[in-house]
Write an enzyme that holds these catalytic residues in place. Structure first.
Site, short mmCIF file in Angstrom:
data_model
loop_
_atom_site.label_atom_id
_atom_site.label_comp_id
_atom_site.label_asym_id
_atom_site.label_seq_id
_atom_site.Cartn_x
_atom_site.Cartn_y
_atom_site.Cartn_z
N ALA A 29 -25.56 -27.16 22.18
CA ALA A 29 -25.36 -26.03 21.28
C ALA A 29 -23.93 -25.53 21.36
CB ALA A 29 -26.33 -24.91 21.66
N CYS A 112 -35.41 -28.68 25.80
CA CYS A 112 -34.63 -27.45 25.99
C CYS A 112 -35.30 -26.56 27.04
CB CYS A 112 -34.51 -26.71 24.67
SG CYS A 112 -33.51 -25.20 24.80
N LYS A 152 -36.49 -36.68 22.71
CA LYS A 152 -35.79 -36.37 23.95
C LYS A 152 -36.59 -35.31 24.69
CE LYS A 152 -31.18 -35.46 25.84
NZ LYS A 152 -31.32 -34.21 26.60
N ASN A 214 -30.90 -39.80 30.95
CA ASN A 214 -29.96 -38.68 30.82
C ASN A 214 -29.98 -37.88 32.12
OD1 ASN A 214 -30.11 -35.50 29.11
ND2 ASN A 214 -28.27 -36.64 29.61
N GLY A 215 -28.78 -37.44 32.54
CA GLY A 215 -28.68 -36.61 33.73
C GLY A 215 -27.67 -37.13 34.72
N ASP A 216 -26.62 -36.35 34.94
CA ASP A 216 -25.60 -36.65 35.96
C ASP A 216 -24.79 -37.90 35.67
OD1 ASP A 216 -26.56 -34.39 37.16
OD2 ASP A 216 -27.50 -35.40 38.86
#
Length: 385
Positions: A29, A112, A152, A214-216
């Site tokens: 966002a 989210c 997602k 997804n992530g890091d």
């Protein structure tokens, strides 16, 4: 700056879309507007997703939302992420995008963790209601037709209420083109370390469509390692590219696709910052507004570089491109890449927190009358994109 060796991987196929580099820009966002997407695309290959768009606002043709879904002519494929909680509204929003030829790829947000979203049953809270999730995804996939629809999500609400394996199988059965997992729960928000083992579990459970992790992912090395450790088919990059749009060039090169590996001197970084500001001015059609929007990126771009507090403050108050140029000219543009000081985490992190949820949400995975009434208001706070 990456030193990752090149690792040849198969192109990522999401429905009819083939990506030379298995890399996706995560929706963020206030970040992944047309300007930032164009900038990232200038460095490397991948799929560049819009900011999260609220289905209700889209169906109502909210002016701000209609602007956010408008792509620059250079953007292809065009990718839009939708947030919705109502099956009929989500279906209508998807149909609008397809029938008006506004997207080549559509993603649904079930990840989210923001309290104002989960408090009303949306985002990462929604997959807990299994049949509601199934109906939304099934109707959206049907409405999408030949346009690939993806999902997602997060691991779940918290460690005691995991949803990702059920949700992944449901999405696969509904006909989505791929699923992506941010390997944290809503309770973890952006804190701690992403649980890449969950991505491997999802890859084992979902076998007929691509699974993205997804992530890091802070560097090309991280992306290569994630794919090797989990077996996932591609990576989704979020906070790691803040102030580092050239990461997509590094990622493309690391995966054997066309991409430019950066020589991240201060001059290189300053040029990227200036280009970002220029694209924001074009996007907003307002120099003052574009220069105000670039201010939040100052700390990310110049992390670790010899740019003092006074100069950073001046950049964060510049009101024109000419003023930015004058400030950049005072920098030591030959200053080399600072190494570890510029690496690692960037963007929000915070601490774990108890997720905000509707009353009684966790009591059952079925929808109750009260839960339905709560969901009726779920999109109001995010109307307009």
């Amino acid at each position: 700056m990456s030193t990752a060796t090149t690792t040849a991987v198969a192109p990522l196929r999401i429905g009819p879309i083939t990506l030379d580099a298995p890399v996706v820009l995560a929706p963020m966002a206030g970040i992944t507007n047309t300007a930032f997407r164009r900038l990232c695309r200038e460095y490397g290959a991948g799929l560049y997703v819009s900011e999260m768009i609220t289905t209700r606002a889209l169906v109502e043709r909210n002016a701000t939302t209609m602007r956010l879904i408008t792509h620059h002519e250079s953007e292809t494929p065009r990718s839009i992420q939708l947030y919705g909680v109502d099956p009929a509204t989500t279906e209508a929003a998807v149909r609008l995008l397809v029938e008006e030829d506004r997207a080549d790829h559509i993603d649904l947000n079930f990840g989210c963790p923001v309290p104002k979203v989960t408090r009303k049953g949306g985002g990462a809270a929604l997959p807990w209601k299994t049949e509601l999730f199934r109906e939304i995804v099934t109707r959206a996939a049907r409405a999408a037709g030949d346009v690939p629809l993806t999902v997602k999500m997060r691991k779940g609400i918290d460690s005691d209420h995991l949803t990702f394996l059920d949700a992944g199988r449901i999405a696969e059965d509904a006909g989505v083109a791929a699923v992506a997992l941010h390997a944290r729960t809503a309770a973890e928000f952006y804190s701690g370390q992403a649980d890449w083992s969950a991505i491997a579990q999802l890859k084992q459970a979902v076998t007929s469509i691509p699974v993205l992790g997804n992530g890091d992912i802070w560097s090309a090395e991280d992306a290569v390692r994630m794919m090797a450790e989990t077996g996932c088919d591609g990576v989704v990059v979020g906070r790691g590219c803040l102030g580092r749009p050239w990461l997509f060039g590094d990622l493309a090169a690391a995966f054997g696709a066309p991409g430019i590996r950066p020589d991240a001197t201060l001059g290189y970084v300053a040029a990227a910052f200036r280009r970002h500001a220029e694209l924001l001015v074009e996007f907003f059609e307002d120099e003052g507004r574009g220069c105000r929007d670039i201010r939040k990126h100052v700390a990310w771009y110049f992390k670790g570089y010899p740019v003092g507090g006074e100069l950073r403050a001046a950049l964060a108050t510049a009101s024109s491109l000419a003023e930015i140029d004058e400030l950049v000219a005072t920098m030591d543009l030959d200053a080399p890449y600072p190494g570890a000081a510029a690496e690692g985490q960037r963007g929000r992190a915070g601490t774990p927190k108890r997720p905000a949820l509707p009353d009684g949400w966790l009591t059952t995975r079925e929808m109750s009358g009260e839960a339905s009434r709560t969901l009726a208001d779920a999109e109001l706070d995010t109307s307009g994109g």
